[in-house]
Design an enzyme around this catalytic site. Structure first.
Site, PDB file in Angstrom:
ATOM      1  N   ASN A   1       0.807  -1.235   0.000  1.00  0.00           N
ATOM      2  CA  ASN A   1       0.000   0.000   0.000  1.00  0.00           C
ATOM      3  C   ASN A   1       0.834   1.276   0.000  1.00  0.00           C
ATOM      4  O   ASN A   1       0.469   2.262  -0.644  1.00  0.00           O
ATOM      5  CB  ASN A   1      -0.996  -0.016   1.160  1.00  0.00           C
ATOM      6  CG  ASN A   1      -0.349  -0.237   2.506  1.00  0.00           C
ATOM      7  OD1 ASN A   1       0.663  -0.920   2.609  1.00  0.00           O
ATOM      8  ND2 ASN A   1      -0.903   0.349   3.532  1.00  0.00           N
TER       9      ASN A   1
ATOM     10  N   GLU B   1       3.398  -4.838  12.472  1.00  0.00           N
ATOM     11  CA  GLU B   1       2.383  -3.785  12.292  1.00  0.00           C
ATOM     12  C   GLU B   1       1.306  -4.392  11.415  1.00  0.00           C
ATOM     13  O   GLU B   1       1.531  -4.644  10.230  1.00  0.00           O
ATOM     14  CB  GLU B   1       2.991  -2.575  11.590  1.00  0.00           C
ATOM     15  CG  GLU B   1       3.971  -1.806  12.452  1.00  0.00           C
ATOM     16  CD  GLU B   1       4.583  -0.634  11.693  1.00  0.00           C
ATOM     17  OE1 GLU B   1       3.969  -0.141  10.736  1.00  0.00           O
ATOM     18  OE2 GLU B   1       5.690  -0.234  12.069  1.00  0.00           O
TER      19      GLU B   1
ATOM     20  N   GLU C   1       7.467   1.016  16.732  1.00  0.00           N
ATOM     21  CA  GLU C   1       8.631   1.532  16.019  1.00  0.00           C
ATOM     22  C   GLU C   1       8.484   3.043  15.902  1.00  0.00           C
ATOM     23  O   GLU C   1       7.365   3.570  15.921  1.00  0.00           O
ATOM     24  CB  GLU C   1       8.762   0.858  14.651  1.00  0.00           C
ATOM     25  CG  GLU C   1       9.008  -0.652  14.779  1.00  0.00           C
ATOM     26  CD  GLU C   1       9.516  -1.329  13.510  1.00  0.00           C
ATOM     27  OE1 GLU C   1      10.168  -0.652  12.694  1.00  0.00           O
ATOM     28  OE2 GLU C   1       9.269  -2.533  13.350  1.00  0.00           O
TER      29      GLU C   1
HETATM   30  N1  LIG Z   1      -0.567  -2.178   6.253  1.00  0.00           N
HETATM   31  C1  LIG Z   1      -1.492  -3.068   6.416  1.00  0.00           C
HETATM   32  O1  LIG Z   1      -2.021  -3.210   7.464  1.00  0.00           O
HETATM   33  C2  LIG Z   1      -1.855  -3.897   5.260  1.00  0.00           C
HETATM   34  C3  LIG Z   1      -2.931  -4.739   5.328  1.00  0.00           C
HETATM   35  N2  LIG Z   1      -3.238  -5.483   4.252  1.00  0.00           N
HETATM   36  C4  LIG Z   1      -4.413  -6.363   4.345  1.00  0.00           C
HETATM   37  O2  LIG Z   1      -4.016  -7.630   3.926  1.00  0.00           O
HETATM   38  C5  LIG Z   1      -4.841  -8.070   2.858  1.00  0.00           C
HETATM   39  C6  LIG Z   1      -4.029  -8.947   1.916  1.00  0.00           C
HETATM   40  O3  LIG Z   1      -2.951  -8.224   1.339  1.00  0.00           O
HETATM   41  P1  LIG Z   1      -1.557  -8.944   1.087  1.00  0.00           P
HETATM   42  O4  LIG Z   1      -0.617  -8.140   0.322  1.00  0.00           O
HETATM   43  O5  LIG Z   1      -1.874 -10.307   0.536  1.00  0.00           O
HETATM   44  O6  LIG Z   1      -1.011  -8.984   2.580  1.00  0.00           O
HETATM   45  P2  LIG Z   1      -0.088 -10.021   3.209  1.00  0.00           P
HETATM   46  O7  LIG Z   1      -0.016  -9.775   4.654  1.00  0.00           O
HETATM   47  O8  LIG Z   1      -0.466 -11.387   2.747  1.00  0.00           O
HETATM   48  O9  LIG Z   1       1.328  -9.720   2.518  1.00  0.00           O
HETATM   49  C7  LIG Z   1       2.258  -8.788   2.997  1.00  0.00           C
HETATM   50  C8  LIG Z   1       3.661  -9.311   2.729  1.00  0.00           C
HETATM   51  O10 LIG Z   1       3.877 -10.542   3.389  1.00  0.00           O
HETATM   52  C9  LIG Z   1       4.346 -11.529   2.471  1.00  0.00           C
HETATM   53  N3  LIG Z   1       3.895 -12.819   2.942  1.00  0.00           N
HETATM   54  C10 LIG Z   1       2.666 -13.370   2.809  1.00  0.00           C
HETATM   55  N4  LIG Z   1       2.619 -14.574   3.424  1.00  0.00           N
HETATM   56  C11 LIG Z   1       3.844 -14.780   3.968  1.00  0.00           C
HETATM   57  C12 LIG Z   1       4.416 -15.824   4.739  1.00  0.00           C
HETATM   58  N5  LIG Z   1       3.727 -16.900   5.093  1.00  0.00           N
HETATM   59  N6  LIG Z   1       5.699 -15.703   5.126  1.00  0.00           N
HETATM   60  C13 LIG Z   1       6.416 -14.611   4.812  1.00  0.00           C
HETATM   61  N7  LIG Z   1       5.934 -13.599   4.075  1.00  0.00           N
HETATM   62  C14 LIG Z   1       4.657 -13.664   3.666  1.00  0.00           C
HETATM   63  C15 LIG Z   1       3.772 -11.082   1.151  1.00  0.00           C
HETATM   64  O11 LIG Z   1       4.462 -11.657   0.071  1.00  0.00           O
HETATM   65  C16 LIG Z   1       3.943  -9.582   1.254  1.00  0.00           C
HETATM   66  O12 LIG Z   1       5.275  -9.205   0.982  1.00  0.00           O
HETATM   67  C17 LIG Z   1      -5.368  -6.797   2.237  1.00  0.00           C
HETATM   68  O13 LIG Z   1      -6.560  -7.003   1.570  1.00  0.00           O
HETATM   69  C18 LIG Z   1      -5.529  -5.930   3.443  1.00  0.00           C
HETATM   70  O14 LIG Z   1      -6.761  -6.184   4.077  1.00  0.00           O
HETATM   71  C19 LIG Z   1      -2.476  -5.452   3.119  1.00  0.00           C
HETATM   72  C20 LIG Z   1      -1.413  -4.614   2.999  1.00  0.00           C
HETATM   73  C21 LIG Z   1      -1.028  -3.747   4.076  1.00  0.00           C
HETATM   74  O1  LIG Z   2       3.434   6.642   8.784  1.00  0.00           O
HETATM   75  C1  LIG Z   2       3.761   5.463   8.863  1.00  0.00           C
HETATM   76  O2  LIG Z   2       4.863   5.155   9.320  1.00  0.00           O
HETATM   77  C2  LIG Z   2       2.904   4.368   8.415  1.00  0.00           C
HETATM   78  C3  LIG Z   2       1.735   4.543   7.885  1.00  0.00           C
HETATM   79  C4  LIG Z   2       0.854   3.529   7.350  1.00  0.00           C
HETATM   80  C5  LIG Z   2       0.862   2.201   7.530  1.00  0.00           C
HETATM   81  O3  LIG Z   2       1.612   1.613   8.450  1.00  0.00           O
HETATM   82  C6  LIG Z   2       0.077   1.274   6.680  1.00  0.00           C
HETATM   83  O4  LIG Z   2      -0.808   1.729   5.971  1.00  0.00           O
HETATM   84  O5  LIG Z   2       0.379   0.079   6.693  1.00  0.00           O
END
Ligand SMILES: NC(=O)C1=CN([C@@H]2O[C@H](COP(=O)(O)OP(=O)(O)OC[C@H]3O[C@@H](n4cnc5c(N)ncnc54)[C@H](O)[C@@H]3O)[C@@H](O)[C@H]2O)C=CC1
Ligand SMILES: O=C(O)/C=C/C=C(\O)C(=O)O
Length: 486
Positions: A155, A254, A467
């Site tokens: 994101n 996070e 962090e």
């Molecule tokens: N900042 C946040 O809180 C975020 C939340 N999300 C949420 O997660 C949902 C899915 O998005 P994804 O990109 O699929 O998130 P995800 O949590 O599956 O992936 C994030 C990272 O973790 C890696 N990853 C996934 N499974 C892993 C494992 N078992 N071991 C090590 N690395 C692993 C992925 O390749 C990617 O680099 C979104 O729809 C959203 O709801 C997604 C992105 C950011």
């Molecule tokens: O300001 C930051 O350090 C982070 C902002 C946003 C996220 O952590 C996120 O959308 O995952």
């Protein structure tokens, strides 16, 4: 055709498996390039390089010399601002106005803040009398933790990766970064910056690929990784924590959120509407801190819903560099399908759709992009799927409330505890609620206003650890106590 390679031991390399996957632009689904997926041999090589670099010239630098190198990274990111901007925008489709104000500047600032921190931090020291009448003095020494695995989401790719890489390097560690499969470009490009400013080979490595049975899990299960820091979904955080348990490696997580905005009748109405508009729709709602539950005190409920609807109507979707673009696409077809599935679920569960709920009508050349409409619902019970589950799209449900107790109970009735924003002019109430709402981050009459010295992270299922500023040192260093008897 562009090749997006891995960056290992100071060199751009492919892989032994020959496996590649397509990276497409979410604006129009055009092909950006082929990503060379790192397998076990590449992850092993990256971790070995990172481990060796700890004992090389990097490990011998003084704090000031290391910080000078990080300052050079900041300067070079700024020199190559447009390259980072183009790469981030191609991967994510986000508006250029947003990426140029938030993503890329924070990519540089995340190194700067931690050089300032590490140069100025002190450790404690105590003196005591020993039983034989002599003196003993204890003092703390911070040493690097070692090889840090950084697993990133899609994101805010550069921002979230450097938020971890900055402190890791400032503290003298070496890193292996695994960007999201959906956004490999800026982390990979940062390798060029590292080489340009003379960061020794092996200090910064990038392995591209997926999570399960790919670069992500190969990295987190690698025995020579000394700590794992992750931003992303709570379910993935659980898997990463389990991987960290083998070998007793610390994790910093996070994770997701289902954040509430509380809007009281005595708020500065225009500021509350403008702020909630940003917190619901900025970055197409793909911000973990974003608001998906809005609670509005009953006397201003109808007026607030109408005002937010008017703002949503003005969120014009379009190409990243078009001056009138207010909202970009979602990051991928996979994510578009997930968000549209949630829109369908809201309808099925009886939501009143105030605005949106589908795909916007786009010009022919953009029709294959990952677009969704900004969406507002009312009328659902607190148990509805879209009121309880993280969606990560540009949408919110608005619920009326009558009392402070009622709204606090609703805000806290969720497994996540990342962020909240409270809109009121009654400072006593704001401060009271700030301590009652179960979150790691609370904004009053604001949202996503960041001071990088402050602790950042979530409570409940939104994460472990904090962090930011000196708080990052708890994860990126070992604190050793030395006692001298004299
Ligand atoms: N900042 C946040 O809180 C975020 C939340 N999300 C949420 O997660 C949902 C899915 O998005 P994804 O990109 O699929 O998130 P995800 O949590 O599956 O992936 C994030 C990272 O973790 C890696 N990853 C996934 N499974 C892993 C494992 N078992 N071991 C090590 N690395 C692993 C992925 O390749 C990617 O680099 C979104 O729809 C959203 O709801 C997604 C992105 C950011
Ligand atoms: O300001 C930051 O350090 C982070 C902002 C946003 C996220 O952590 C996120 O959308 O995952």
């Amino acid at each position: 055709m562009k090749d997006i390679l891995n960056f290992i031991n100071g060199e751009y390399v492919s892989n032994v498996s020959g496996k590649t996957y397509e990276k497409r632009n979410p604006v129009d689904n055009s092909l950006i390039g082929m990503v060379h997926e790192a397998g076990k041999p590449e992850v092993d090589a990256a971790v070995a390089a990172a481990k060796a670099a700890l004992k090389g010239p990097w490990g011998k630098l003084s704090v000031v010399e290391r910080c000078n190198m990080l300052d050079a990274i900041v300067a070079e990111i700024n020199n190559r601002f447009d390259d980072f901007l183009q790469a981030e925008i191609a991967d994510t489709g986000k508006p250029a106005t947003l990426a140029s104000h938030i993503d890329i500047p924070r990519g540089a600032a995340n190194f700067k803040i931690f050089t300032d921190t590490i140069k100025n931090v002190s450790t404690e020291s105590f003196e005591m009398r020993t039983p034989d009448g002599k003196t003993a003095r204890s003092y703390g020494v911070r040493t690097p933790r070692g090889v840090i695995a950084i697993i990133c989401p899609w994101n805010l790719p550069l921002l979230l990766m450097t938020w971890k890489c900055g402190p890791a390097l400032a503290c003298g560690n070496t890193v292996v970064v695994k960007p999201s499969e959906a956004t490999p470009s800026t982390a990979t490009l940062l390798g060029e910056v590292m080489n340009k400013v003379g960061v020794p080979p092996g200090v910064y490595n990038v392995v591209n690929g997926f999570g399960v049975d790919s670069a992500g899990s190969f990295l987190t299960s690698h025995p020579d990784v000394n700590g794992i820091t992750f931003t992303g979904e709570t379910k993935t955080g659980t898997a990463i924590m389990k991987a960290g348990a083998d070998g007793i490696r610390p994790v910093s997580l996070e994770l997701g959120g289902k954040n509430a905005a509380l809007v009281f009748a005595d708020c500065d109405f225009d500021n509350a509407v403008a702020t909630v508009t940003r917190s619901c729709f900025e970055n197409a709602g793909q911000v973990c801190l974003g608001t998906e539950r809005v609670y509005v005190e009953r006397p201003i409920f109808d007026k607030f819903v109408a005002a937010l609807k008017e703002k949503a109507e003005q969120m014009k979707p379009g190409r990243p560099f078009d001056a009138d673009t207010k909202i970009g696409p979602l990051v991928s077809k996979i994510h578009q399908k997930k968000v549209l599935g949630m829109y369908a679920k809201a309808k099925e569960e009886g939501a009143n759709i105030v605005f949106g709920g589908g795909i916007p009508d786009m010009p022919e050349e953009l029709k294959d992009g990952c677009w969704v409409q900004p969406t507002i619902w009312t009328g659902l019970p607190e148990t509805a799927t879209v009121v309880t589950e993280e969606i990560f799209g540009p949408c919110c449900h608005i619920q009326p409330f009558d009392t402070e107790e009622e709204v606090v109970a609703m805000a806290n009735n969720n497994r996540y505890g990342l962020a909240t924003s409270i809109h009121t002019q009654d400072i006593s109430r704001a401060m009271r609620l700030a301590s009652e709402i179960e979150v790691g981050l609370c904004w009053i009459n604001s949202w996503f206003l960041r001071d990088l010295r402050t602790p950042f992270g979530g409570s409940k299922q939104s994460g472990i650890g904090r962090e930011g500023g000196v708080h990052s040192l708890e994860f990126y260093t070992e604190l050793r106590n030395v006692m001298v008897k004299y």
